[in-house]
Design a protein around this motif. Structure first.
Motif, PDB file in Angstrom:
ATOM      1  N   UNK A 194       0.978  -0.936   0.299  1.00  0.00           N
ATOM      2  CA  UNK A 194      -0.040  -0.279  -0.041  1.00  0.00           C
ATOM      3  C   UNK A 194       0.708   1.142   0.416  1.00  0.00           C
ATOM      4  N   UNK A 195       0.814   2.353  -0.805  1.00  0.00           N
ATOM      5  CA  UNK A 195       1.087   2.874  -1.028  1.00  0.00           C
ATOM      6  C   UNK A 195       0.605   4.333  -0.736  1.00  0.00           C
ATOM      7  N   UNK A 196       1.270   4.856  -0.286  1.00  0.00           N
ATOM      8  CA  UNK A 196      -0.112   6.238   0.487  1.00  0.00           C
ATOM      9  C   UNK A 196       0.742   7.405   0.247  1.00  0.00           C
ATOM     10  N   UNK A 197      -0.230   8.705  -0.588  1.00  0.00           N
ATOM     11  CA  UNK A 197      -0.193  10.168  -0.684  1.00  0.00           C
ATOM     12  C   UNK A 197      -0.791  11.187  -0.273  1.00  0.00           C
ATOM     13  N   UNK A 198       0.052  12.321   0.018  1.00  0.00           N
ATOM     14  CA  UNK A 198      -0.581  13.020   0.867  1.00  0.00           C
ATOM     15  C   UNK A 198      -1.021  14.242   0.348  1.00  0.00           C
ATOM     16  N   UNK A 199      -1.583  15.241   0.953  1.00  0.00           N
ATOM     17  CA  UNK A 199      -2.106  16.585   0.738  1.00  0.00           C
ATOM     18  C   UNK A 199      -0.342  16.948   0.774  1.00  0.00           C
ATOM     19  N   UNK A 200       0.415  16.706   1.212  1.00  0.00           N
ATOM     20  CA  UNK A 200       1.406  17.546   1.562  1.00  0.00           C
ATOM     21  C   UNK A 200       2.808  17.241   0.460  1.00  0.00           C
ATOM     22  N   UNK A 201       2.271  15.936   0.496  1.00  0.00           N
ATOM     23  CA  UNK A 201       3.560  15.993  -0.808  1.00  0.00           C
ATOM     24  C   UNK A 201       4.607  14.383  -0.379  1.00  0.00           C
ATOM     25  N   UNK A 202       3.945  14.227   0.693  1.00  0.00           N
ATOM     26  CA  UNK A 202       5.064  12.889   1.793  1.00  0.00           C
ATOM     27  C   UNK A 202       4.846  12.007   1.669  1.00  0.00           C
ATOM     28  N   UNK A 203       5.299  11.230   1.259  1.00  0.00           N
ATOM     29  CA  UNK A 203       4.273   9.843   0.887  1.00  0.00           C
ATOM     30  C   UNK A 203       4.526   8.720   1.826  1.00  0.00           C
ATOM     31  N   UNK A 204       4.243   7.564   1.725  1.00  0.00           N
ATOM     32  CA  UNK A 204       4.547   6.622   3.045  1.00  0.00           C
ATOM     33  C   UNK A 204       4.180   4.955   2.108  1.00  0.00           C
ATOM     34  N   UNK A 205       4.698   4.108   2.490  1.00  0.00           N
ATOM     35  CA  UNK A 205       4.134   2.856   2.162  1.00  0.00           C
ATOM     36  C   UNK A 205       3.851   1.563   3.536  1.00  0.00           C
ATOM     37  N   UNK A 206       3.060   0.476   2.911  1.00  0.00           N
ATOM     38  CA  UNK A 206       3.099  -0.010   4.430  1.00  0.00           C
ATOM     39  C   UNK A 206       2.758  -1.652   3.402  1.00  0.00           C
ATOM     40  N   UNK A 207       2.990  -2.783   3.913  1.00  0.00           N
ATOM     41  CA  UNK A 207       3.033  -4.233   3.734  1.00  0.00           C
ATOM     42  C   UNK A 207       2.134  -4.427   4.527  1.00  0.00           C
ATOM     43  N   UNK A 240      -5.498  -3.483   7.402  1.00  0.00           N
ATOM     44  CA  UNK A 240      -5.340  -2.384   8.735  1.00  0.00           C
ATOM     45  C   UNK A 240      -4.403  -1.826   8.544  1.00  0.00           C
ATOM     46  N   UNK A 241      -3.300  -3.209   8.336  1.00  0.00           N
ATOM     47  CA  UNK A 241      -2.523  -3.503   9.102  1.00  0.00           C
ATOM     48  C   UNK A 241      -1.102  -2.973   8.296  1.00  0.00           C
ATOM     49  N   UNK A 242      -1.680  -3.039   6.376  1.00  0.00           N
ATOM     50  CA  UNK A 242      -1.039  -2.062   5.573  1.00  0.00           C
ATOM     51  C   UNK A 242      -0.746  -0.551   6.195  1.00  0.00           C
ATOM     52  N   UNK A 243      -1.876  -0.677   5.932  1.00  0.00           N
ATOM     53  CA  UNK A 243      -2.091   0.843   5.970  1.00  0.00           C
ATOM     54  C   UNK A 243      -1.740   1.525   7.662  1.00  0.00           C
ATOM     55  N   UNK A 244      -1.560   0.706   8.566  1.00  0.00           N
ATOM     56  CA  UNK A 244      -1.413   1.409   9.546  1.00  0.00           C
ATOM     57  C   UNK A 244       0.406   1.580   9.426  1.00  0.00           C
ATOM     58  N   UNK A 245       0.767   0.515   8.342  1.00  0.00           N
ATOM     59  CA  UNK A 245       2.419   1.118   8.171  1.00  0.00           C
ATOM     60  C   UNK A 245       2.911   1.908   8.024  1.00  0.00           C
ATOM     61  N   UNK A 274       2.838  -6.729   9.788  1.00  0.00           N
ATOM     62  CA  UNK A 274       2.915  -7.021   8.602  1.00  0.00           C
ATOM     63  C   UNK A 274       1.226  -7.986   8.373  1.00  0.00           C
ATOM     64  N   UNK A 275       1.294  -8.619   9.352  1.00  0.00           N
ATOM     65  CA  UNK A 275       0.201  -9.562   9.845  1.00  0.00           C
ATOM     66  C   UNK A 275      -1.160  -9.178  10.602  1.00  0.00           C
ATOM     67  N   UNK A 276      -0.596  -8.952  11.478  1.00  0.00           N
ATOM     68  CA  UNK A 276      -2.085  -8.085  12.431  1.00  0.00           C
ATOM     69  C   UNK A 276      -1.671  -6.691  12.588  1.00  0.00           C
ATOM     70  N   UNK A 277      -2.131  -5.232  13.027  1.00  0.00           N
ATOM     71  CA  UNK A 277      -2.037  -5.027  14.061  1.00  0.00           C
ATOM     72  C   UNK A 277      -1.153  -3.756  13.853  1.00  0.00           C
ATOM     73  N   UNK A 278      -0.200  -3.207  12.591  1.00  0.00           N
ATOM     74  CA  UNK A 278       1.089  -2.937  12.741  1.00  0.00           C
ATOM     75  C   UNK A 278       1.766  -2.007  13.937  1.00  0.00           C
ATOM     76  N   UNK A 279       2.178  -1.151  13.415  1.00  0.00           N
ATOM     77  CA  UNK A 279       3.212  -0.151  14.326  1.00  0.00           C
ATOM     78  C   UNK A 279       2.055  -0.180  15.479  1.00  0.00           C
ATOM     79  N   UNK A 280       0.908   0.404  15.402  1.00  0.00           N
ATOM     80  CA  UNK A 280       0.545   0.554  16.730  1.00  0.00           C
ATOM     81  C   UNK A 280      -0.043   0.229  17.581  1.00  0.00           C
ATOM     82  N   UNK A 281      -0.615  -1.657  17.105  1.00  0.00           N
ATOM     83  CA  UNK A 281      -0.307  -2.382  18.174  1.00  0.00           C
ATOM     84  C   UNK A 281       0.679  -3.039  18.120  1.00  0.00           C
ATOM     85  N   UNK A 282       1.626  -3.036  17.722  1.00  0.00           N
ATOM     86  CA  UNK A 282       2.883  -4.029  17.916  1.00  0.00           C
ATOM     87  C   UNK A 282       3.559  -3.189  18.766  1.00  0.00           C
ATOM     88  N   UNK A 283       3.458  -1.701  19.426  1.00  0.00           N
ATOM     89  CA  UNK A 283       4.306  -0.788  20.155  1.00  0.00           C
ATOM     90  C   UNK A 283       3.575  -1.241  21.308  1.00  0.00           C
TER      91      UNK A 283
END
Length: 377
Positions: free
Chosen positions: A35-48, A108-113, A281-290
């Protein structure tokens, strides 16, 4: 800041003529949703999102409305967005659209990352520093020793020697796929090839019943394994692992096969494990990983996540509970680790230095994305 656009690709490694087997299932040579994520500020991120099963259920939501729930949201509020998406696991909307529970958990994990990658870039800090910054270097182990049709001791020796030549000091091998006596003989051979100065970890992939596991730990103890991973069959593994851990001095690890952080919490509360191997990358992303890393620290459990070492490094390096990373450095077994990122952190002499770039500190290789990817959105 707002999410303005999402790109989604299914990444699949090539089919292997002689598949790599654990005790009872084939491991694909790469199988991830990007998942590649784009924002209105030009910053991009990705998750798997990683899956051992076909990606089709994970692809379906992106074709009928899932992205609409994400575009327009604030990537700097990952907890809020994660709760919204995870909440779909018990929603009428997901049921009506045919979105499976597993798909919602993985996606949801990929989006979170991706959100956290953007968060780090917005702050101009590596995520491991944002999360706590406990260390900037981590030990790494190599996973190897898979079963393959026709694989004899000579081929097994060559595989192990390749990993040793790469500089690894710690090795995790597969077991549980043969009768116990034959598996122990195989592990004795592996120990003889590695030598007594190397760490050996043994992964059963939940293949043993409790009685076999009890006998297995007795026979394993002379080989001095650093840990025994997922030794008990799935149906009652938390209780089984707890009973097993009371009968052996070998540390027990698990958590890879859970599907939520709540399952991992139960393993910790049962005092069933000494090492937790959740997978962001299978559940929770960093939000739950932390949260899990903090729970481990408070309960004297160590953190050694499953898979994707370049992503999990950011979390493991942030906490005193962080133990080690898992790497797949055989390019036939996992070509994506070898090719997916431009200039990834180097694994040298069994260690990885954390990158000082912001966010995940990783740049996708467009050539690799093109090679392995099928565009979904």
């Amino acid at each position: 800041m707002r999410i303005t656009k999402l790109e989604v690709l299914a990444l699949r490694g090539p089919k292997v003529a002689r598949p790599h087997w654990t005790a009872h299932f084939v491991v694909p040579a790469g199988n991830e949703l990007l998942v590649k994520m784009h924002t209105n500020t030009g910053i991009t991120g990705f998750g798997l999102a990683t899956s051992y099963t076909p990606l089709d259920p994970l692809i379906k939501p992106w074709k009928n409305g899932f992205a609409d729930l994400i575009v327009g949201q604030n990537p700097l509020a990952p907890e809020k967005l994660y709760q919204k998406l995870f909440g779909l696991t018990t929603s009428k909307t997901a049921s009506e659209k045919g979105w499976s529970r597993e798909a919602m958990i993985r996606c949801s994990a990929a989006v979170d990352l991706a959100c956290w990658d953007i968060m780090g870039k917005a702050a101009n800090l590596p995520l491991y520093q944002m999360f706590g910054g406990y260390t900037d270097e981590l030990p790494v182990y190599a996973t190897c020793g898979y079963y393959r049709d026709g694989k004899d001791k000579e081929e097994l020796r060559d595989e192990l020697q390749m990993m040793k030549d790469q500089g690894h000091k710690s090795f995790k091998v597969k077991s549980g796929g043969l009768p116990l006596k034959e598996d122990i003989e195989r592990l004795e051979f592996i120990r003889s090839v590695l030598g007594d100065d190397k760490d050996l970890m043994v992964d059963i992939n939940r293949a043993w019943d409790l009685r076999t596991a009890m006998e297995g730990v007795r026979l394993l103890e002379p080989l001095k394994p650093r840990w025994l991973e997922e030794p008990v069959q799935w149906q009652d593994d938390r209780r089984g692992i707890k009973l097993l851990s009371q009968k052996t001095n070998i540390p027990i690890s698990g958590g890879e096969s859970e599907i939520t952080s709540y399952g991992c919490r139960a393993m910790i509360e049962e005092q069933a494990i000494q090492i937790l191997q959740f997978d962001c990358t299978m559940y929770g992303g960093f939000t739950e990983g932390k949260k899990l890393a903090a729970l481990c620290e408070m309960n004297h459990v160590q953190v050694a996540p499953h898979h994707d070492c370049f992503i999990h490094a950011q979390l493991v390096a942030s906490t005193p509970a962080g133990l080690i990373l898992e790497a797949f450095t055989d390019p036939e077994r996992d070509p994506m680790q070898a090719e997916l990122f431009e200039d990834p952190p180097e694994i040298k002499d069994g260690k990885m230095k954390l990158p000082d770039k912001p966010g995940l500190g990783l740049t996708l290789s467009e050539a690799a994305v093109e090679k392995f990817g099928e565009r979904i959105l």
